[in-house]
Design a protein around this motif. Structure first.
Motif, PDB file in Angstrom:
ATOM      1  N   ALA A  10     -63.730  19.277  37.482  1.00  0.00           N
ATOM      2  CA  ALA A  10     -62.805  18.374  36.791  1.00  0.00           C
ATOM      3  C   ALA A  10     -61.442  18.298  37.470  1.00  0.00           C
ATOM      4  O   ALA A  10     -60.969  19.264  38.076  1.00  0.00           O
ATOM      5  N   ASP A  11     -60.823  17.122  37.326  1.00  0.00           N
ATOM      6  CA  ASP A  11     -59.442  16.932  37.772  1.00  0.00           C
ATOM      7  C   ASP A  11     -58.492  16.944  36.587  1.00  0.00           C
ATOM      8  O   ASP A  11     -57.293  17.130  36.753  1.00  0.00           O
ATOM      9  N   THR A  12     -59.041  16.710  35.385  1.00  0.00           N
ATOM     10  CA  THR A  12     -58.174  16.564  34.214  1.00  0.00           C
ATOM     11  C   THR A  12     -58.927  16.957  32.949  1.00  0.00           C
ATOM     12  O   THR A  12     -60.163  16.879  32.915  1.00  0.00           O
ATOM     13  N   VAL A  13     -58.189  17.377  31.922  1.00  0.00           N
ATOM     14  CA  VAL A  13     -58.795  17.899  30.694  1.00  0.00           C
ATOM     15  C   VAL A  13     -58.039  17.362  29.477  1.00  0.00           C
ATOM     16  O   VAL A  13     -56.813  17.324  29.483  1.00  0.00           O
ATOM     17  N   PHE A  14     -58.794  16.970  28.435  1.00  0.00           N
ATOM     18  CA  PHE A  14     -58.182  16.672  27.133  1.00  0.00           C
ATOM     19  C   PHE A  14     -58.725  17.695  26.144  1.00  0.00           C
ATOM     20  O   PHE A  14     -59.934  17.929  26.088  1.00  0.00           O
ATOM     21  N   PHE A  15     -57.847  18.267  25.333  1.00  0.00           N
ATOM     22  CA  PHE A  15     -58.307  19.289  24.387  1.00  0.00           C
ATOM     23  C   PHE A  15     -58.537  18.725  22.997  1.00  0.00           C
ATOM     24  O   PHE A  15     -57.750  17.920  22.499  1.00  0.00           O
ATOM     25  N   GLU A  45     -65.536  16.044  18.351  1.00  0.00           N
ATOM     26  CA  GLU A  45     -64.378  15.283  18.844  1.00  0.00           C
ATOM     27  C   GLU A  45     -64.470  15.084  20.351  1.00  0.00           C
ATOM     28  O   GLU A  45     -63.992  14.070  20.873  1.00  0.00           O
ATOM     29  N   ALA A  46     -65.043  16.049  21.045  1.00  0.00           N
ATOM     30  CA  ALA A  46     -65.227  15.889  22.494  1.00  0.00           C
ATOM     31  C   ALA A  46     -66.186  14.729  22.760  1.00  0.00           C
ATOM     32  O   ALA A  46     -65.995  13.941  23.695  1.00  0.00           O
ATOM     33  N   CYS A  47     -67.212  14.601  21.906  1.00  0.00           N
ATOM     34  CA  CYS A  47     -68.174  13.498  22.040  1.00  0.00           C
ATOM     35  C   CYS A  47     -67.460  12.159  21.867  1.00  0.00           C
ATOM     36  O   CYS A  47     -67.668  11.215  22.643  1.00  0.00           O
ATOM     37  N   ALA A  58     -63.021  20.594  24.485  1.00  0.00           N
ATOM     38  CA  ALA A  58     -62.357  19.921  25.600  1.00  0.00           C
ATOM     39  C   ALA A  58     -63.267  18.865  26.193  1.00  0.00           C
ATOM     40  O   ALA A  58     -64.490  18.974  26.116  1.00  0.00           O
ATOM     41  N   VAL A  59     -62.643  17.851  26.771  1.00  0.00           N
ATOM     42  CA  VAL A  59     -63.365  16.912  27.625  1.00  0.00           C
ATOM     43  C   VAL A  59     -62.800  17.082  29.022  1.00  0.00           C
ATOM     44  O   VAL A  59     -61.583  16.991  29.219  1.00  0.00           O
ATOM     45  N   LEU A  60     -63.691  17.363  29.961  1.00  0.00           N
ATOM     46  CA  LEU A  60     -63.297  17.519  31.353  1.00  0.00           C
ATOM     47  C   LEU A  60     -63.766  16.273  32.093  1.00  0.00           C
ATOM     48  O   LEU A  60     -64.850  15.746  31.799  1.00  0.00           O
TER      49      LEU A  60
END
Ligand SMILES: Cc1ncc(COP(=O)(O)O)c(C=O)c1O
Length: 391
Positions: free
Chosen positions: A87-92, A98-100, A253-255
């Motif tokens: 990954a280059d970026t992550v949202f928590f 919620e990741a879905c 998280a979403v990576l």
């Protein structure tokens, strides 16, 4: 009269009041060996000193601050995830569901911004589980989850697990992504073979669509690699993570790669609690353990030992068990007896397992399980099987 807790769960009459490593202690004092780990959540077991320390240290300083401000613990955890993955970026987020939601939004926004706004369809598979939100149940698509809840969200195409020709034929100019669990958890510990994951990656590249992996259950060291897809030597464009990453504290998280995340600019997504200081402080401590190669070597060694012993258990109880499946410490026992009966017999013998579809019981122990715990696991599962045979 309705129960004061909305009765959506079938709960066992067990009332755990304390956890220590791989063990749960019931209010009446009985000690249960926990081979479920809160369904693959307590990756470092219960009350791991490093996690207790991380949480209490953070709790003494700052619990919550809005994402309107810098959150150093969030930055630190994102940096660790980026360092150790594709990954280059992550949202928590706070959960897998919620990741879905974000994974689906991200894939669609990617194509929208590229002028291909018709590409909204996500290909998913029978037996999958992606959470209980409207998008999560629409993605999985099973009647069990969607019936009675009104129209399922459009834009999901449900395919047969393992049917590669079906996947190839289902890709059209409207397809945005393939969404798949490398190992289905709720679906009964059904692994996608490495060759199929490789083929899916190649298909996505060839047809210009995104590969979303749901590693909510199989990720964070569970299979003996940091993430399960690493065994196949591929990387996704987007990945959903939760459960183990928080070691018991709600965290997801979403990576994503920079390219896949390119549509998610300021204001396109958000969360009040996602990436809060408490969760991220714990997540950093989890990552420090599970990224240690020696830790993963131990997971693999113990997984080998457990699997070998489980093969023996299946051989010794052919009326109760059929086979062992899964990878690392994400194992399933396909049952001949009814899986719920086996889980209940486990409770009688003070060992916790988790039922899954396809008449499977899941073993998802803490990754910190000791050799003695493995001995105890086999002893108790053997007693549970004998109890069923003699019932
Ligand atoms: C593969 C997978 N995806 C998504 C979810 C949903 O995660 P949560 O229950 O944290 O919302 C789960 C939960 O079991 C899961 O196993």
């Amino acid at each position: 009269m309705i129960a004061s807790v909305l009765p959506t769960y079938n709960r066992a009459p067990l009332n755990f009041v304390k956890g220590e490593g791989s063990w749960l202690i019931e209010a009446d004092g009985r000690r249960f060996l926990d081979l479920g780990a809160g369904i693959a959540v307590n990756a470092l077991g219960h009350a791991h000193p490093a996690l207790v320390q991380a949480l209490t240290d953070q709790a003494q300083n700052l619990w919550h601050v809005s994402n309107l401000y810098q959150i150093p613990q969030q930055q630190a955890l994102a940096d660790k995830l980026v360092e150790h993955t594709f990954a280059d970026t992550v949202f928590f987020t706070n959960s897998g569901t919620e990741a879905c939601e974000l994974a689906v939004k991200m894939a669609r926004k990617y194509f929208y911004d590229k002028g291909q706004e018709q590409r909204v369809e996500i290909l998913t598979f029978d037996g999958s589980f992606h959470g209980r939100s409207a998008a999560g149940i629409s993605a999985a698509g099973s009647e069990k989850m969607t019936k009675g809840f009104g129209p399922v969200l459009p834009g999901f195409v449900h395919l047969t697990f393992g049917d590669m020709d079906g996947v190839t034929n289902a890709i059209t100019d409207n397809t945005a992504a393939i969404l798949i669990e490398p190992i289905q958890g709720e679906g009964g510990i059904r692994a996608v073979p490495d060759a199929e994951l490789k083929a899916l990656r190649a298909l996505c590249d060839e047809r210009g669509i995104l590969l979303i992996l749901d590693e909510v259950q199989c990720g964070v060291g569970r299979t003996g690699k940091l993430f399960a897809h690493e065994w196949a030597g591929i990387t996704p464009d987007i990945m959903m993570v939760a459960k183990g990453i928080g070691g018991g504290f709600p965290l997801g998280a979403v990576l994503a790669t920079e390219d896949a995340a390119s549509g998610m600019t300021a204001g396109t997504h958000g969360s009040t609690y996602g990436g809060n200081p408490l969760g991220c402080a714990v997540g950093c401590a989890v990552m420090d353990h599970v990224t240690d190669p020696a830790f993963l070597d131990e997971v693999n060694r113990k997984a080998g030992l457990l699997r070998q012993k489980l093969e023996g258990l299946v051989g010794a109880h052919p009326e109760v068990f059929e086979s062992v499946r899964g990878s690392g410490l994400m194992l399933g026992l396909k049952c001949k007896a009814t899986n719920i009966d086996v889980v209940n017999a486990g409770y009688d013998n003070q060992v916790i397992t988790v039922p899954a579809a396809d008449n499977v019981i899941r073993l998802l122990p803490p990754l910190t399980l000791s050799d003695d715990d493995i001995t105890q696991a086999l002893l108790r599962l053997d007693q549970a099987a004998t109890q069923i045979e003699t019932a």
